[in-house]
Design an enzyme around this catalytic site. Structure first.
Site, PDB file in Angstrom:
ATOM      1  N   ASP A 392     103.306  98.430  26.740  1.00 17.63           N
ATOM      2  CA  ASP A 392     103.229  96.977  26.946  1.00 17.63           C
ATOM      3  C   ASP A 392     102.750  96.290  25.668  1.00 17.63           C
ATOM      4  O   ASP A 392     101.903  95.402  25.723  1.00 17.63           O
ATOM      5  CB  ASP A 392     102.286  96.673  28.113  1.00 17.63           C
ATOM      6  CG  ASP A 392     102.450  95.245  28.626  1.00 17.63           C
ATOM      7  OD1 ASP A 392     103.399  94.561  28.182  1.00 17.63           O
ATOM      8  OD2 ASP A 392     101.632  94.815  29.449  1.00 17.63           O
ATOM      9  N   ARG A 396     100.571  89.047  23.242  1.00 21.61           N
ATOM     10  CA  ARG A 396      99.566  88.644  24.244  1.00 21.61           C
ATOM     11  C   ARG A 396      98.534  89.753  24.456  1.00 21.61           C
ATOM     12  O   ARG A 396      97.455  89.506  24.976  1.00 21.61           O
ATOM     13  CB  ARG A 396     100.241  88.279  25.582  1.00 21.61           C
ATOM     14  CG  ARG A 396     100.879  89.447  26.257  1.00 21.61           C
ATOM     15  CD  ARG A 396     101.580  89.168  27.571  1.00 21.61           C
ATOM     16  NE  ARG A 396     102.376  90.355  27.909  1.00 21.61           N
ATOM     17  CZ  ARG A 396     103.589  90.571  27.487  1.00 21.61           C
ATOM     18  NH1 ARG A 396     104.211  89.677  26.760  1.00 21.61           N
ATOM     19  NH2 ARG A 396     104.225  91.701  27.777  1.00 21.61           N
ATOM     20  N   ASN A 397      98.890  90.972  24.092  1.00 21.17           N
ATOM     21  CA  ASN A 397      97.971  92.097  24.273  1.00 21.17           C
ATOM     22  C   ASN A 397      97.249  92.493  22.994  1.00 21.17           C
ATOM     23  O   ASN A 397      96.690  93.587  22.908  1.00 21.17           O
ATOM     24  CB  ASN A 397      98.723  93.292  24.861  1.00 21.17           C
ATOM     25  CG  ASN A 397      99.033  93.065  26.333  1.00 21.17           C
ATOM     26  OD1 ASN A 397      98.286  92.351  27.010  1.00 21.17           O
ATOM     27  ND2 ASN A 397     100.119  93.623  26.807  1.00 21.17           N
ATOM     28  N   ASP A 410      94.626  95.263  24.660  1.00 20.60           N
ATOM     29  CA  ASP A 410      94.757  95.277  26.102  1.00 20.60           C
ATOM     30  C   ASP A 410      95.581  96.469  26.530  1.00 20.60           C
ATOM     31  O   ASP A 410      96.632  96.734  25.983  1.00 20.60           O
ATOM     32  CB  ASP A 410      95.400  93.986  26.596  1.00 20.60           C
ATOM     33  CG  ASP A 410      95.126  93.799  28.065  1.00 20.60           C
ATOM     34  OD1 ASP A 410      95.715  94.550  28.858  1.00 20.60           O
ATOM     35  OD2 ASP A 410      94.325  92.933  28.417  1.00 20.60           O
TER      36      ASP A 410
HETATM   37  P1  AMP Z   1      93.079  90.170  29.551  1.00 17.59           P
HETATM   38  O1  AMP Z   1      92.519  90.385  30.895  1.00 17.59           O
HETATM   39  O2  AMP Z   1      92.785  91.272  28.596  1.00 17.59           O
HETATM   40  O3  AMP Z   1      94.508  89.783  29.541  1.00 17.59           O
HETATM   41  O4  AMP Z   1      92.305  88.914  28.957  1.00 17.59           O
HETATM   42  C1  AMP Z   1      92.547  87.586  29.374  1.00 17.59           C
HETATM   43  C2  AMP Z   1      92.194  86.658  28.225  1.00 17.59           C
HETATM   44  O5  AMP Z   1      90.807  86.803  27.901  1.00 17.59           O
HETATM   45  C3  AMP Z   1      92.954  86.987  26.929  1.00 17.59           C
HETATM   46  O6  AMP Z   1      94.187  86.334  26.879  1.00 17.59           O
HETATM   47  C4  AMP Z   1      91.998  86.497  25.863  1.00 17.59           C
HETATM   48  O7  AMP Z   1      92.203  85.119  25.611  1.00 17.59           O
HETATM   49  C5  AMP Z   1      90.627  86.715  26.498  1.00 17.59           C
HETATM   50  N1  AMP Z   1      90.048  87.991  26.012  1.00 17.59           N
HETATM   51  C6  AMP Z   1      90.264  89.226  26.489  1.00 17.59           C
HETATM   52  N2  AMP Z   1      89.574  90.145  25.806  1.00 17.59           N
HETATM   53  C7  AMP Z   1      88.898  89.487  24.854  1.00 17.59           C
HETATM   54  C8  AMP Z   1      88.007  89.889  23.799  1.00 17.59           C
HETATM   55  N3  AMP Z   1      87.680  91.180  23.610  1.00 17.59           N
HETATM   56  N4  AMP Z   1      87.517  88.928  22.996  1.00 17.59           N
HETATM   57  C9  AMP Z   1      87.853  87.628  23.186  1.00 17.59           C
HETATM   58  N5  AMP Z   1      88.683  87.187  24.143  1.00 17.59           N
HETATM   59  C10 AMP Z   1      89.207  88.101  24.978  1.00 17.59           C
END
Ligand code: AMP
Length: 538
Positions: A392, A396-397, A410
Site C-alpha cells: 500500500d 498518503r502513507n 503507515d
Molecule cells: P493514519 O491512521 O496513519 O492514516 O493517520 C491519519 C493521519 O494522522 C495522517 O494522515 C497524518 O496526517 C496524521 N499522522 C499519522 N501519523 C503521524 C505521525 N507519526 N506524525 C504526525 N502526524 C501523523
C-alpha cells in the site's frame, strides 16, 4: 526510454544532468515578506513557526526584549530552504513562563528588510494562577468576586470528586472514547483463529484463505489477504517480538492530528521515553472499539513495527495497553502525511493571512521532489532487504518531518480519510487499485516488484503535487485501463529522465521492472545534480 539496468539508470542520469543545463530557469529576485509568524499554542508548542518568502534567501535574526537572540542549545532556529522561501521554527528546549514575551523576527536580503513580532506565551507564570487583584476595582464588585471565587472553589471540589469516582469505578476511556478495557496478552484466546489487518483488510492468518472475488468488466478481482505478513519471521507460530510497553500516565494527549481506519491519531507528550529528554512529542494512534481479533491485529502490527527500523521508516516507540483505548506510540512527524504536504506546496495552495488568501505557500522545486523520492526509495530498499512487501505504498502513507525528512509511515491505517483512493471489493476489502500493477489486480500477486510499480505512482504523485492517479476516471475504468496496459501520462513539470524511471516501474512483466536499489542511486544522483535555487520546466 526504459531503464532495465543500472547502466541504463546511469545513462539516464547523465542525460538528466545535460537536460538540467539546457533548461535552467533562474528565480526572480525580490525582497523578503514574512508570510507567517505563528503564536505558539500555550503549553503545547515549543516553537514559533514562520514562513518567509524572498530571493535571495533572506537572512533571519530574532529579537527578544530588544536584544538579539543568540542561538544556543536552549533556543535555536530550525528551517528548511525551498525555492524562494524558508519555513521553520524558532525552537525552544523546554520553554517556561520565563520565555513568555514578544519575539521579533527580522528577515533581510540585499533588496530589503522586514520585521514582524509575535507574542510567545509558553507557560503560565506561577502567580498567574492567583485570582486577579481587585485593586482599582469599584467596591461593589468585591462581593461578586468573592462569590465567583467561592463557586469556582466548590466546582473544583466537585470535579475532583467526580474524577476520583470515575477513576475508581468508571470503565470510560480516559480520552472520552468508548470501548471495553482491553489488555493485550500473549496467551489470550490462543485457540481462536488469528486475524490480521493490513491496509484495513482483516484476513485470517492462513495462506490458503478462500479466494473470494468480484468481477469488474473483464477482470476478476480477488479479495486479498496478505500472506507476506506471515513469511520471513512474521509467521503465526513465531514467538512474539518484545514490544516496548509505555505507561498510560506517561502519555499526555495534546490535540487530534487525524483519523485512520483504526481510530484517531493524536499529538501527545510522552515522558520517560528518551534517556536524554524527560518528555518528547509523539504521535499516538488509538484503536477504537477493540474486539478480540482487533486486539490480535494490534499486537501483530506492533510486533511488525518493532522489527522494522530504518531512517526512512517512521520510528515506533511501543504500545500502551494498560486500559482503553489501545495506543501505539510513534515519532511525531511535524508536517503530517506527504499527500497533504504536496498539495500544500503545489501551485494551487494559498497561504491564508487574516483569513484571506494571500500568497502561494511556495512550490516545491525539482531538487526537493527528487529528495523526497530518494528518501522513500531508500525506505523501500530496506523493506525489500527485510523481504517485506508493503502493498500500500502511496504518498498518503508517507510522513514529512522537519528539514523535508520523509519516511514511510503507515502500515495499514489510513483508509478512512483517503477512502476514495481505495476500491471496495467483497465486503470489507479495500484495494488501492490506482497504485496496483495488473498482476496484483488480476491475480492478487504482491511482491517487491509490485511495490516498485506503486513507487512509480508515488513519483507521479510527487511531480503532480499530490494529484490522485487517474483522477479523471472511476475505479472500474481505472482497473480496465491498468489491466489493458495503459500508464499514467508524464506530469507537466516532470523531466523526461524522471518519467523514464516511472515507465521503468510500470513494465507489465514484474521481472522487467527497475530494481529499487538502482532507482534509489539514480534519484540520489539526480537530486545532487540539481541545485536548490534552480527550477526546470518540463
Ligand atoms: P493514519 O491512521 O496513519 O492514516 O493517520 C491519519 C493521519 O494522522 C495522517 O494522515 C497524518 O496526517 C496524521 N499522522 C499519522 N501519523 C503521524 C505521525 N507519526 N506524525 C504526525 N502526524 C501523523
Amino acid at each position: 526510454m526504459l531503464l532495465p539496468s543500472t547502466a541504463a539508470c546511469c545513462d539516464a542520469w547523465v542525460k538528466f544532468s545535460q537536460t538540467l543545463t539546457s533548461n535552467l530557469l533562474l528565480n526572480a529576485k525580490f525582497p523578503p515578506v514574512i508570510l507567517r509568524l505563528a503564536e505558539p499554542e500555550q503549553r503545547l508548542d515549543t516553537c514559533i513557526e514562520f514562513t518567509v518568502r524572498g530571493y535571495p534567501h533572506p537572512k533571519l535574526r530574532w529579537f527578544y526584549k530588544q536584544r538579539e537572540i543568540l542561538q544556543n542549545e536552549y533556543i535555536r532556529t530550525d528551517m528548511d530552504f525551498y525555492q524562494d522561501y524558508l519555513e521553520g521554527c524558532l525552537t525552544f528546549q523546554n520553554p517556561t513562563h520565563i520565555n513568555n514575551g514578544n519575539y521579533t523576527l527580522e528577515a533581510s536580503n540585499p533588496l530589503g528588510t522586514v520585521t514582524k513580532t509575535v507574542y510567545g506565551h509558553f507557560l503560565m507564570a506561577p502567580d498567574d494562577n492567583d485570582p486577579p487583584s481587585d485593586s482599582g476595582r469599584p467596591e461593589e464588585d468585591t462581593f461578586g468576586v468573592s462569590i465567583a471565587v467561592g463557586l469556582a472553589g466548590f466546582a473544583c471540589v466537585v470535579l475532583l470528586l467526580v474524577f476520583v469516582l470515575i477513576n475508581k469505578y468508571g470503565r470510560r476511556s480516559k480520552f472520552g472514547m468508548k470501548g471495553p478495557v482491553a489488555v493485550i496478552s500473549g496467551e489470550e484466546d490462543s485457540a481462536s483463529p488469528l486475524h490480521h489487518v493490513n491496509h484495513g483488510i482483516i484476513t485470517p492468518c492462513t495462506l490458503d484463505a478462500g479466494p473470494d472475488a468480484v468481477v469488474i468488466g473483464m477482470t476478476r478481482i480477488p479479495v486479498v489477504e496478505n500472506p507476506q505478513y506471515f513469511r520471513h519471521g512474521h509467521n503465526c507460530n513465531k514467538p512474539a517480538t518484545l514490544v516496548q510497553h509505555i505507561k498510560r500516565r506517561d502519555i499526555i494527549l495534546k490535540r487530534e492530528l487525524g483519523e485512520g481506519a483504526f481510530g484517531k491519531v493524536f499529538l501527545a507528550e510522552c515522558y520517560n521515553l528518551s534517556p536524554t529528554k524527560d518528555k518528547m512529542l509523539v504521535a499516538v494512534k488509538t484503536l477504537k472499539d477493540p474486539n478480540l481479533s482487533a486486539r490480535k491485529d494490534f499486537q501483530r502490527e506492533a510486533e511488525l513495527l518493532t522489527n522494522l527500523q530504518h531512517d526512512h521508516i517512521v520510528k515506533f516507540y511501543g504500545v500502551c495497553v494498560d486500559g482503553d483505548p489501545l495506543i501505539m506510540v510513534f515519532e511525531y512527524m511535524k508536517h503530517g502525511d506527504l499527500n497533504k504536504f504536496l498539495r500544500a506546496h503545489g501551485p494551487d495552495a494559498m497561504i491564508l493571512v487574516d483569513g484571506q488568501p494571500l500568497q502561494s505557500n511556495g512550490e516545491l522545486g525539482l531538487s526537493q521532489m527528487l529528495h523526497i523520492a530518494t528518501q522513500i526509495s531508500s525506505g523501500m530498499v530496506y523493506l525489500a532487504s527485510q523481504h517485506f512487501v508493503h502493498r500500500d505504498l502511496a504518498t498518503r502513507n508517507c510522513l514529512v518531518g522537519n528539514g523535508l525528512l520523509v519516511k514511510i509511515g503507515d502500515f495499514g491505517m489510513s483508509r478512512d480519510i483517503y477512502s476514495s483512493d481505495y476500491y471496495r471489493v467483497g465486503g470489507h476489502t479495500m484495494l488501492p487499485v490506482r497504485w496496483m500493477p495488473p498482476e496484483s489486480i488480476m491475480y492478487r500477486k504482491f511482491s517487491t516488484e509490485s511495490d516498485v510499480w506503486s513507487f512509480g505512482v508515488i513519483l507521479w504523485e510527487i511531480f503532480t503535487y499530490g494529484k490522485q492517479p487517474w483522477f479523471q476516471l472511476g475505479n472500474n475504468e481505472v482497473i480496465e485501463c491498468i489491466t489493458q496496459g495503459r500508464v499514467l501520462e508524464r506530469p507537466r513539470i516532470c523531466p523526461k529522465e524522471v518519467y523514464d524511471i516511472m515507465l521503468g516501474c510500470w513494465q507489465r512483466e514484474p521481472q522487467q521492472r527497475l530494481n529499487i536499489k538502482d532507482m534509489q542511486k539514480v534519484l540520489f544522483a539526480m537530486g545532487k545534480a540539481t541545485p536548490v535555487y534552480l527550477d526546470i520546466l518540463g
